[in-house]
Design an enzyme around this catalytic site. Structure first.
Site, PDB file in Angstrom:
ATOM      1  N   ASN A  93       1.297  -1.355  -0.013  1.00  0.00           N
ATOM      2  CA  ASN A  93      -0.226  -0.036   0.104  1.00  0.00           C
ATOM      3  C   ASN A  93       0.755   1.235  -0.214  1.00  0.00           C
ATOM      4  O   ASN A  93       0.360   2.698   0.865  1.00  0.00           O
ATOM      5  CB  ASN A  93      -0.675   0.083   1.080  1.00  0.00           C
ATOM      6  CG  ASN A  93      -2.249   1.041   1.277  1.00  0.00           C
ATOM      7  OD1 ASN A  93      -1.901   1.617   0.170  1.00  0.00           O
ATOM      8  ND2 ASN A  93      -3.020   0.806   2.063  1.00  0.00           N
ATOM      9  N   GLY A  95       1.972   3.952  -1.668  1.00  0.00           N
ATOM     10  CA  GLY A  95       1.942   5.190  -2.413  1.00  0.00           C
ATOM     11  C   GLY A  95       3.179   5.741  -2.547  1.00  0.00           C
ATOM     12  O   GLY A  95       3.497   5.973  -4.245  1.00  0.00           O
ATOM     13  N   GLU A 345      -4.771   6.028   2.866  1.00  0.00           N
ATOM     14  CA  GLU A 345      -4.717   4.197   2.518  1.00  0.00           C
ATOM     15  C   GLU A 345      -5.580   4.369   3.496  1.00  0.00           C
ATOM     16  O   GLU A 345      -6.206   2.964   3.261  1.00  0.00           O
ATOM     17  CB  GLU A 345      -3.545   4.070   4.675  1.00  0.00           C
ATOM     18  CG  GLU A 345      -2.113   4.149   3.981  1.00  0.00           C
ATOM     19  CD  GLU A 345      -2.125   5.584   3.392  1.00  0.00           C
ATOM     20  OE1 GLU A 345      -2.125   6.566   3.787  1.00  0.00           O
ATOM     21  OE2 GLU A 345      -0.306   6.071   3.884  1.00  0.00           O
ATOM     22  N   ARG A 348      -9.765   8.485   5.041  1.00  0.00           N
ATOM     23  CA  ARG A 348      -9.256   9.087   6.320  1.00  0.00           C
ATOM     24  C   ARG A 348     -10.846  10.183   6.792  1.00  0.00           C
ATOM     25  O   ARG A 348     -10.501  10.416   8.064  1.00  0.00           O
ATOM     26  CB  ARG A 348      -8.476   9.835   6.252  1.00  0.00           C
ATOM     27  CG  ARG A 348      -6.800   9.112   6.162  1.00  0.00           C
ATOM     28  CD  ARG A 348      -5.900   9.542   5.855  1.00  0.00           C
ATOM     29  NE  ARG A 348      -4.221   8.230   5.955  1.00  0.00           N
ATOM     30  CZ  ARG A 348      -2.968   9.023   6.315  1.00  0.00           C
ATOM     31  NH1 ARG A 348      -2.739  10.013   6.107  1.00  0.00           N
ATOM     32  NH2 ARG A 348      -2.788   8.082   6.328  1.00  0.00           N
ATOM     33  N   ARG A 390      -1.078   6.138  10.028  1.00  0.00           N
ATOM     34  CA  ARG A 390      -1.932   7.473  11.027  1.00  0.00           C
ATOM     35  C   ARG A 390      -2.872   7.026  11.940  1.00  0.00           C
ATOM     36  O   ARG A 390      -3.051   7.838  13.064  1.00  0.00           O
ATOM     37  CB  ARG A 390      -1.346   8.208  10.167  1.00  0.00           C
ATOM     38  CG  ARG A 390      -0.446   8.595   9.569  1.00  0.00           C
ATOM     39  CD  ARG A 390      -0.346   9.942   8.641  1.00  0.00           C
ATOM     40  NE  ARG A 390       0.650   9.653   7.749  1.00  0.00           N
ATOM     41  CZ  ARG A 390       2.634   9.792   8.110  1.00  0.00           C
ATOM     42  NH1 ARG A 390       2.139   9.877   9.225  1.00  0.00           N
ATOM     43  NH2 ARG A 390       3.228   9.542   7.404  1.00  0.00           N
TER      44      ARG A 390
END
Ligand code: DC
Length: 650
Positions: A93, A95, A345, A348, A390
């Site tokens: 994942n 980026g 991700e 968010r 995060r």
């Protein structure tokens, strides 16, 4: 599901050496790979996203070595396009690996497959593919149009001219083009269509490209020209700065939890836009100090953070930390211009709204903003993390509000900061707990109460909870072996503790629960796992600043396994029987030493033999044998242990 329970914290202070920046690590690796010459990269971030880039580079024919166990790497640049002309790459994942590699490979004249985890296949890449197609690249979507996975085929690249790329979904598309275009050797301009978001990340890209010898001409944030006839050349050695986004959690910890907390590895000279997070914290009233290579944050003068309404487009990642800081503010807070959160991700904006509501905040969610109304008091919650590092990291800050918090799937922090929770534990100070256990009539009740009083801490006599459950069950006519019904009573127990009195539905039951009926009833309900489970959170709620003295069977093993001080209080059967004898005689009750001793022996044997939470001295508990001690001496022993650990008077 795996989880991590963070205890309520008293505050935070200390120093943190930051892990390397993800943005700088992955850009540096790619540039070093494409460059002429060897590059020594120091302090590279050790994390999943960087692993994905390292693996991909190796598969593409780039040689690199790690220097022993260190975070220093030597990359042997290939001086142009990748030598391996056919590869199938899995990029997780990441980026920061997927986008730049797509651009570099599209211009490399080979056949490549690029894929990632399911979420990577939901993150848009169409704007980048459109721009590369203008240069002649042959890229096919093998799944959904506009999204990975991608199939790249050799193509006649038509370099030069002007490429258009949208800048309002992800700045990584522009970064990817900028880094790849020198491979064509022909001057090429890029025109950004729409407002460019996350500009500071482009600044990182340009800075690093310049260190590798390619200076991009920039007209505002709208047009960029990559010169022709230039090649990347190794700068020799390159130091990776600490990760400024990772710094945000610790700076916020200092601002929320007193501080000072100092992060080392980024400072006023950082090339990372996320250092501007410190400015945002300052606007919330936090006190910030900046050095060349460090930043330090402490709580505002009055203690409380100020409400804010900020455009956070320039710090999209660190802004998540502000969303959690908002629950500590003195009024409603608004985070604006954060639409890019939706394609990270996880979505968010939705994730943060859902999880912030769990801790009690009122949240309004817009297409590109979040409004957070802080709760009167934080609620303990289990935070889902959506495979987003995060989310996991920023919600650890809730614990600084003196509120326990469970982080589900904590391993997702491996993406950028595998040791995050350890490091957080080094600056955050848990509300201290003294856990006292011991056999029946060992005096743990008396000692526990006195220690709590001496320290000014809260006191939990967990045995009395089991006693009240037994009493309530007996009164409701419930069989004490009926696990489900007794557990239901335990879960809804209308009990209150006030000073030294215990209340059940408005009735003072302090003395009743000490009766033999309640004692034997308590020992029956205490072996029912569902009853113990039902009382778990209730017991944990007693943990509040400045500290807690908790006595009872599983205090040090289950309920507060992380207790700072654990004591196993015991005395010979004779001594305990004698104490009980005196108590009974003092109350004018009949007593017999022989039968008291017999009773205690039987109880000890039952307690030690039971399958659920048996009586045992934990390996990390201090043994306190009070056979020839009075209560005062026993209290002094416990207080010494507390002081030895520097826990008293904080
Ligand atoms: O400590 P006490 O005598 O008040 O405890 C009453 C009963 O509850 C006793 O059988 C032990 C049990 N107990 C327990 O299983 N777990 C606790 N945390 C506290 C007490």
């Amino acid at each position: 599901m795996e989880f991590l329970d963070l205890p309520p914290m008293l505050g935070a202070r200390g120093r943190v050496r930051l892990p390397g920046s993800k943005s700088i690590s992955n850009r540096s690796l790619l540039l070093a790979a494409l460059a002429e010459g060897e590059t020594d990269i120091r302090d590279l971030l050790a994390s999943d996203d960087v692993e994905r880039m390292l693996d991909a580079l190796r598969a593409l024919g780039v040689q690199w070595e790690r220097e022993g166990d260190t975070d220093n790497y030597r990359v042997r640049g290939v001086g142009g396009p990748f030598p391996v002309k056919s590869a199938d790459l899995f990029l997780g994942n990441a980026g920061t690996a997927f986008r730049p590699l797509t651009a570099a490979l599209a211009l490399s004249g080979g056949e490549y497959m690029l894929s990632g985890v399911a979420r990577m296949h939901e993150r848009p890449i169409g704007d980048l593919v459109d721009a590369l197609r203008q240069a002649g690249a042959d890229i096919e979507y093998t799944g959904n149009e506009g999204y990975p996975p991608l199939h790249i085929r050799p193509a006649a690249i038509r370099p030069g001219g002007v490429l258009k790329v949208r800048g309002d979904v992800s700045s990584q598309f522009l970064t990817a083009l900028l880094m790849a275009l020198p491979l064509t050797g022909v001057e090429t301009s890029i025109e950004v269509v729409g407002e460019l978001i996350s500009k500071p990340y482009i600044a990182i890209t340009l800075d690093l490209m310049a260190r590798f010898g390619v200076v991009v001409e920039r007209e505002g944030w709208q047009r960029f020209t990559v010169p022709g006839g230039v090649r990347y050349r190794s700068p020799g050695t390159l130091f990776v700065e600490g990760d400024a986004s990772s710094a945000s959690y610790f700076l916020a910890a200092g601002a929320i939890g007193g501080g000072p907390v100092r992060v080392e590895g980024v400072g006023r000279n950082s090339i990372q836009g996320d250092v501007r997070f410190a400015d945002a914290l300052a606007q919330l009233g936090a006190s910030i100090e900046l050095g060349d290579n460090w930043i330090e944050a402490s709580a505002p003068e009055g203690g409380r953070l100020k409400a804010f309404d900020l455009d956070l487009n320039h710090i999209p990642d660190a802004a998540m930390t502000l969303a959690v800081a908002a629950v500590f503010a003195d009024g409603p807070c608004v985070l604006r211009n954060i639409a890019s959160w939706r394609v990270k991700e996880t979505d968010r904006i939705a994730a943060m709204a859902t999880e912030l509501r769990k801790v009690g905040a009122e949240v309004e969610e817009g297409a590109d903003y979040l409004k957070v109304v802080p709760p009167q008091s934080l609620r303990p919650a289990a935070i889902d993390t959506y495979d987003d590092h995060r989310v996991a990291m920023c919600f650890s800050l809730v614990s600084l509000g003196g509120c326990r918090v469970r982080i589900n799937d904590p391993k997702c922090v491996n993406k950028t900061f595998p040791t995050y929770f350890q490091v957080f534990g080094e600056v955050a100070a848990p509300v201290p707990v003294v856990a006292i256990d011991g056999p029946s009539a060992s005096g743990k009740g008396t000692v526990g109460a006195r220690v709590a009083e001496a320290l000014g801490w809260h006191h939990l006599d967990s045995g009395s909870l089991y006693r009240i459950v037994a009493l309530a069950a007996l009164r409701a006519g419930v069989d004490l072996g009926d696990e489900e019904r007794v557990a239901a009573i335990a879960a809804a127990l209308p009990a209150r503790f006030e000073q030294e009195r215990v209340w059940l539905e408005g009735e003072d039951v302090t003395d009743v629960i000490r009766s033999e009926t309640c004692s034997s009833g308590a020992s029956k309900v205490a072996v029912l796992p569902a009853v113990r489970a039902a009382l778990l959170d209730r017991q944990r709620d007693y943990r509040a600043g400045p500290g807690l003295v908790a006595e009872g069977r599983d205090m040090g093993s289950v309920v507060f396994a992380d207790a700072s001080v654990k004591i196993f209080l015991t005395a010979s059967v004779e001594a305990r029987a004698e104490r009980r004898y005196k108590q009974l005689i003092d109350k004018g009750l009949p007593a017999n030493m022989e039968s008291l001793m017999q009773d205690l022996r039987e109880r000890d044997a039952r307690d030690a033999a039971r399958a659920v939470a048996p009586l045992q001295k934990l390996p990390d508990a201090a043994l306190l044998d009070t056979t020839s001690m009075d209560a005062e001496q026993a209290v002094a022993f416990v207080l010494d242990r507390v002081r030895e650990r520097g826990l008293a008077g904080r």
